[in-house]
Design a protein around this motif. Sequence first.
Motif, PDB file in Angstrom:
ATOM      1  N   GLN A   1     -27.880 -10.907  -7.391  1.00  0.00           N
ATOM      2  CA  GLN A   1     -28.437 -11.060  -5.901  1.00  0.00           C
ATOM      3  C   GLN A   1     -28.002  -9.746  -5.071  1.00  0.00           C
ATOM      4  O   GLN A   1     -28.252 -10.140  -3.610  1.00  0.00           O
ATOM      5  CB  GLN A   1     -27.839 -12.320  -5.181  1.00  0.00           C
ATOM      6  CG  GLN A   1     -28.570 -13.606  -5.717  1.00  0.00           C
ATOM      7  CD  GLN A   1     -28.340 -15.044  -5.130  1.00  0.00           C
ATOM      8  OE1 GLN A   1     -27.365 -15.190  -4.827  1.00  0.00           O
ATOM      9  NE2 GLN A   1     -29.413 -15.614  -4.779  1.00  0.00           N
ATOM     10  N   ARG A   2     -27.758  -8.657  -5.566  1.00  0.00           N
ATOM     11  CA  ARG A   2     -27.618  -7.459  -4.827  1.00  0.00           C
ATOM     12  C   ARG A   2     -28.678  -6.985  -4.044  1.00  0.00           C
ATOM     13  O   ARG A   2     -28.679  -6.331  -3.139  1.00  0.00           O
ATOM     14  CB  ARG A   2     -26.801  -6.338  -5.530  1.00  0.00           C
ATOM     15  CG  ARG A   2     -25.308  -6.981  -6.161  1.00  0.00           C
ATOM     16  CD  ARG A   2     -24.359  -6.888  -4.940  1.00  0.00           C
ATOM     17  NE  ARG A   2     -23.207  -7.331  -5.104  1.00  0.00           N
ATOM     18  CZ  ARG A   2     -22.798  -8.564  -5.360  1.00  0.00           C
ATOM     19  NH1 ARG A   2     -23.449  -9.624  -4.915  1.00  0.00           N
ATOM     20  NH2 ARG A   2     -21.603  -8.685  -5.430  1.00  0.00           N
TER      21      ARG A   2
ATOM     22  N   VAL B   1     -30.543  -8.827  -0.345  1.00  0.00           N
ATOM     23  CA  VAL B   1     -30.313  -8.378   1.011  1.00  0.00           C
ATOM     24  C   VAL B   1     -31.383  -7.873   1.705  1.00  0.00           C
ATOM     25  O   VAL B   1     -32.144  -6.993   0.994  1.00  0.00           O
ATOM     26  CB  VAL B   1     -29.020  -7.727   0.973  1.00  0.00           C
ATOM     27  CG1 VAL B   1     -27.826  -8.501   0.406  1.00  0.00           C
ATOM     28  CG2 VAL B   1     -28.853  -6.275   0.443  1.00  0.00           C
TER      29      VAL B   1
ATOM     30  N   SER C   1     -25.165  -0.011   6.140  1.00  0.00           N
ATOM     31  CA  SER C   1     -24.324  -1.207   5.634  1.00  0.00           C
ATOM     32  C   SER C   1     -23.622  -0.894   4.386  1.00  0.00           C
ATOM     33  O   SER C   1     -22.517  -1.066   4.005  1.00  0.00           O
ATOM     34  CB  SER C   1     -25.035  -2.363   5.466  1.00  0.00           C
ATOM     35  OG  SER C   1     -25.404  -2.931   6.685  1.00  0.00           O
TER      36      SER C   1
ATOM     37  N   LYS D   1     -19.644  -0.110   3.829  1.00  0.00           N
ATOM     38  CA  LYS D   1     -18.963  -0.896   2.943  1.00  0.00           C
ATOM     39  C   LYS D   1     -17.933   0.100   1.837  1.00  0.00           C
ATOM     40  O   LYS D   1     -17.016  -0.065   1.276  1.00  0.00           O
ATOM     41  CB  LYS D   1     -19.583  -1.896   2.198  1.00  0.00           C
ATOM     42  CG  LYS D   1     -18.915  -2.915   1.318  1.00  0.00           C
ATOM     43  CD  LYS D   1     -19.874  -3.840   0.706  1.00  0.00           C
ATOM     44  CE  LYS D   1     -18.993  -4.777  -0.008  1.00  0.00           C
ATOM     45  NZ  LYS D   1     -19.883  -6.083  -0.782  1.00  0.00           N
TER      46      LYS D   1
ATOM     47  N   GLN E   1     -22.002  -5.603  -9.861  1.00  0.00           N
ATOM     48  CA  GLN E   1     -22.226  -4.416  -8.610  1.00  0.00           C
ATOM     49  C   GLN E   1     -23.358  -3.439  -8.934  1.00  0.00           C
ATOM     50  O   GLN E   1     -24.170  -3.473  -7.946  1.00  0.00           O
ATOM     51  CB  GLN E   1     -21.029  -3.641  -8.209  1.00  0.00           C
ATOM     52  CG  GLN E   1     -20.049  -4.412  -7.647  1.00  0.00           C
ATOM     53  CD  GLN E   1     -20.120  -4.816  -6.278  1.00  0.00           C
ATOM     54  OE1 GLN E   1     -21.039  -4.350  -5.736  1.00  0.00           O
ATOM     55  NE2 GLN E   1     -19.084  -5.460  -5.649  1.00  0.00           N
TER      56      GLN E   1
ATOM     57  N   LYS F   1     -16.962  -7.443  -4.596  1.00  0.00           N
ATOM     58  CA  LYS F   1     -18.120  -8.350  -5.046  1.00  0.00           C
ATOM     59  C   LYS F   1     -18.143  -9.735  -4.387  1.00  0.00           C
ATOM     60  O   LYS F   1     -19.233  -9.986  -3.773  1.00  0.00           O
ATOM     61  CB  LYS F   1     -18.050  -8.643  -6.573  1.00  0.00           C
ATOM     62  CG  LYS F   1     -19.094  -9.597  -7.095  1.00  0.00           C
ATOM     63  CD  LYS F   1     -18.953 -10.066  -8.421  1.00  0.00           C
ATOM     64  CE  LYS F   1     -19.851 -11.139  -8.784  1.00  0.00           C
ATOM     65  NZ  LYS F   1     -19.647 -12.329  -8.120  1.00  0.00           N
TER      66      LYS F   1
ATOM     67  N   GLN G   1     -16.720 -10.401  -1.651  1.00  0.00           N
ATOM     68  CA  GLN G   1     -16.820 -10.211  -0.013  1.00  0.00           C
ATOM     69  C   GLN G   1     -18.082 -10.219   0.591  1.00  0.00           C
ATOM     70  O   GLN G   1     -18.246 -11.067   1.675  1.00  0.00           O
ATOM     71  CB  GLN G   1     -16.225  -8.779   0.189  1.00  0.00           C
ATOM     72  CG  GLN G   1     -15.800  -8.842   1.590  1.00  0.00           C
ATOM     73  CD  GLN G   1     -15.585  -7.294   1.973  1.00  0.00           C
ATOM     74  OE1 GLN G   1     -15.865  -6.075   1.477  1.00  0.00           O
ATOM     75  NE2 GLN G   1     -14.320  -7.059   2.979  1.00  0.00           N
ATOM     76  N   SER G   2     -19.243  -9.755  -0.141  1.00  0.00           N
ATOM     77  CA  SER G   2     -20.593  -9.897   0.354  1.00  0.00           C
ATOM     78  C   SER G   2     -21.466  -9.341  -0.465  1.00  0.00           C
ATOM     79  O   SER G   2     -21.141  -8.690  -1.658  1.00  0.00           O
ATOM     80  CB  SER G   2     -20.591  -9.066   1.865  1.00  0.00           C
ATOM     81  OG  SER G   2     -20.706  -7.570   1.459  1.00  0.00           O
ATOM     82  N   ASN G   3     -22.660  -9.790  -0.622  1.00  0.00           N
ATOM     83  CA  ASN G   3     -23.698  -9.504  -1.222  1.00  0.00           C
ATOM     84  C   ASN G   3     -24.194  -7.728  -1.168  1.00  0.00           C
ATOM     85  O   ASN G   3     -25.160  -7.219  -1.770  1.00  0.00           O
ATOM     86  CB  ASN G   3     -25.149 -10.266  -1.310  1.00  0.00           C
ATOM     87  CG  ASN G   3     -24.717 -11.445  -2.153  1.00  0.00           C
ATOM     88  OD1 ASN G   3     -23.621 -11.588  -2.800  1.00  0.00           O
ATOM     89  ND2 ASN G   3     -25.624 -12.515  -1.866  1.00  0.00           N
ATOM     90  N   ILE G   4     -23.697  -7.305  -0.199  1.00  0.00           N
ATOM     91  CA  ILE G   4     -24.105  -5.960   0.074  1.00  0.00           C
ATOM     92  C   ILE G   4     -23.861  -4.859  -0.874  1.00  0.00           C
ATOM     93  O   ILE G   4     -22.589  -4.955  -1.477  1.00  0.00           O
ATOM     94  CB  ILE G   4     -23.453  -5.372   1.440  1.00  0.00           C
ATOM     95  CG1 ILE G   4     -24.180  -6.169   2.485  1.00  0.00           C
ATOM     96  CG2 ILE G   4     -23.902  -3.812   1.678  1.00  0.00           C
ATOM     97  CD1 ILE G   4     -23.317  -5.695   4.004  1.00  0.00           C
TER      98      ILE G   4
END
Length: 377
Positions: free
Chosen positions: A115-116, A119, A169, A173, A226, A297, A299-302
Amino acid sequence: MAANKANQDVEPSELAKLVYQIFDLAKAERTFLIIIGLLVVLVGAIYPYPQIAMWVGFSLAAYSAVANDSIQTIGTFIASNKKRQWYFLWLFMGLIFVATVAYSWITYNGDVTYQRLAVKGFSESPTEFNFLQLAAPIVLLVLTRARMPVSTTFLLLSSFSTKNEAIVSVITKSLGGYFMAFFAAILIWFLVTKYARKAFSGKPSNIWLPLQWITSGALWSFWIMQDAANIAIYLPRQLSTTQFIIFASTVFFGLGLLFYLKGDKIQSIVDEKAGVSDIRAATLVDFVYAGLIYYLKVQSNIPISTTWVFIGLLGGRELAIAINKKRQKIKARKSKKALRMIFKDASKAFIGLVISLLLAFLANNKMREQILEYFGY
């Protein structure tokens, strides 16, 4: 005759020396440059045809991204297993790749990127391509050949982003990941170096081989979670069974070529670092890096540039080792040399970032329109 002798004594100018160096480099890399030229012609011919272009773009991105990022994930693994047959290393890492992307494909309904790409800014599947979007992996191949550890995330994703906020973003990051890795490495290796010199002396015990393979395999799997987005950006966001088989087999056999070439030219960036050919030191590097990547990873999908995290880790490690050795009065590389190495790696990555953003500005119409509108044009 005296005039001829005088001419022979004249040193060639700096410009002439540069021309000679370029000529020698072109001669040494003739085969590679011919391949690059043929790829440029191929891309120019097929980019108007989306169904063909997406697979060509993906294939180029698959090899170029893994080849450039190999220093982060399998670089230390290759460096410390030079005496082992390349195909054993390939099968181990290749099967981990297939298992990792297969899990995502099954779990997330055809999405191989964990799901990267779900977003904002990356969720739309490309329906058409321009020349520069397909040429981006070729640029990456050239930079990899020049031993530049550039961010494949910036170079490949940025030209497809539909929102500038998405790129901001990713950059934010990634830079945060660099500094987190840098200071974490300084802290860890300050504590470890003093004891590692004694613990890592002599022949490694048999336990280190399975430990390294397990750690390297976990790191490789986390990296795929990632960075699979970097090569899947050319494809539909949900892959059919046939598309998934093509996706997985292309990367699998591309890995085989990379292991056959022993990491290719960019492997030298890992080989020059202190002690990474020792299986114990390589295992420690991979363990810390795997922990950082996994944390980022969840932490967020960004998407994130794992390259920046990796050079931050190696930079902090080099500095901590150099300072510790200086404090212990051990004759070794000095802190200044470590700082030069840190600056060299970071500057190469920064150059790659600039090239990526420039390429994105030229290739991405939506990004260009948003930037020009922001400045009132």
